[in-house]
Motif scaffolding. Structure first.
Motif, PDB file in Angstrom:
ATOM      1  N   ALA A  69       0.837  -1.211   0.000  1.00  0.00           N
ATOM      2  CA  ALA A  69       0.000   0.000   0.000  1.00  0.00           C
ATOM      3  C   ALA A  69       0.867   1.255   0.000  1.00  0.00           C
ATOM      4  O   ALA A  69       0.567   2.225  -0.703  1.00  0.00           O
ATOM      5  N   ALA A  92       2.071   1.900  -3.458  1.00  0.00           N
ATOM      6  CA  ALA A  92       0.969   2.347  -4.322  1.00  0.00           C
ATOM      7  C   ALA A  92       0.610   3.809  -4.064  1.00  0.00           C
ATOM      8  O   ALA A  92       0.203   4.522  -4.980  1.00  0.00           O
ATOM      9  N   LEU A  93       0.783   4.248  -2.817  1.00  0.00           N
ATOM     10  CA  LEU A  93       0.462   5.631  -2.464  1.00  0.00           C
ATOM     11  C   LEU A  93       1.661   6.570  -2.563  1.00  0.00           C
ATOM     12  O   LEU A  93       1.534   7.766  -2.318  1.00  0.00           O
ATOM     13  N   THR A 136      -5.359   1.174   0.016  1.00  0.00           N
ATOM     14  CA  THR A 136      -4.991   2.246  -0.911  1.00  0.00           C
ATOM     15  C   THR A 136      -6.228   2.988  -1.391  1.00  0.00           C
ATOM     16  O   THR A 136      -6.265   4.228  -1.390  1.00  0.00           O
ATOM     17  N   ALA A 189      -6.794   6.964  -0.564  1.00  0.00           N
ATOM     18  CA  ALA A 189      -6.552   7.858  -1.703  1.00  0.00           C
ATOM     19  C   ALA A 189      -7.329   9.173  -1.634  1.00  0.00           C
ATOM     20  O   ALA A 189      -6.753  10.229  -1.899  1.00  0.00           O
TER      21      ALA A 189
END
Length: 187
Positions: free
Chosen positions: A24, A27-28, A175, A179
């Protein structure tokens, strides 16, 4: 910064980079600090004070599963513990995006009462209600990810812990939940 239990620590992932906090974080676009520790994450208030004192751009709290066994909680006790834990964390991080992840599915514990009579389903509901009540009380940077339906029993290597592919699935859910709270100004 991610706080949690053995699932957060990465049990059954083949390496730390495959545990959901690391996946995560990548991904961020964040460097994840994993404070997951097997057998813990029962809402220990001294841990909340420590988290409050550490720097963090984003916080994820994933606990409650260990409140079913070992040191058992009742649903009302977990509800109040979650509220106290987040209140203490918020003392050091009043505006930091915070995601509260409720316990994932654990088939053996869902409808089985612990020593205080609480099932994991009841504990999960108490944790989610505590988070929702804090949001209703004005914590607009707090969100709750219900963990029950993130993974199914077929995703659990040992009836509790996911392996790499399902750590990735959990990371995708985290995620997606975080977001909306992130922008260039937040990180």
């Amino acid at each position: 910064m991610v706080h949690g239990d053995s699932i957060t620590e990465g049990w059954w992932s083949t390496r730390p980079a495959h545990a959901w906090p690391a996946v995560a974080g990548r991904a961020l676009g964040l460097d994840a600090v994993n404070l997951g520790y097997a057998g813990s994450a029962r809402g220990e208030l001294c841990v909340a004070e420590q988290i409050a004192a550490l720097p963090a751009d984003v916080l994820t709290l994933a606990f409650g599963t260990n409140c079913w066994s070992g040191v058992p909680f009742s649903a009302p006790l977990l509800y109040e513990t979650v509220r106290a834990f987040i209140t203490l964390v918020r003392a050091g991080h009043p505006g930091t995006p915070l995601l509260l992840v409720s316990p994932l599915l654990c088939p053996d514990a869902e409808d089985t009462p612990n020593a205080l009579g609480a099932t994991l389903r009841e504990l999960r509901t108490a944790l989610e209600e505590a988070g929702a009540d804090l949001v209703r009380a004005g914590d607009s940077r707090l969100s709750v990810l219900p963990g029950r339906d993130v993974l199914g029993p077929e995703h659990l290597a040992d009836g509790l812990h996911p392996h790499d592919a399902y750590h990735a699935r959990l990371a995708a859910a985290v995620t997606e939940a975080l977001a909306p709270y992130l922008s260039a100004a937040d990180c």
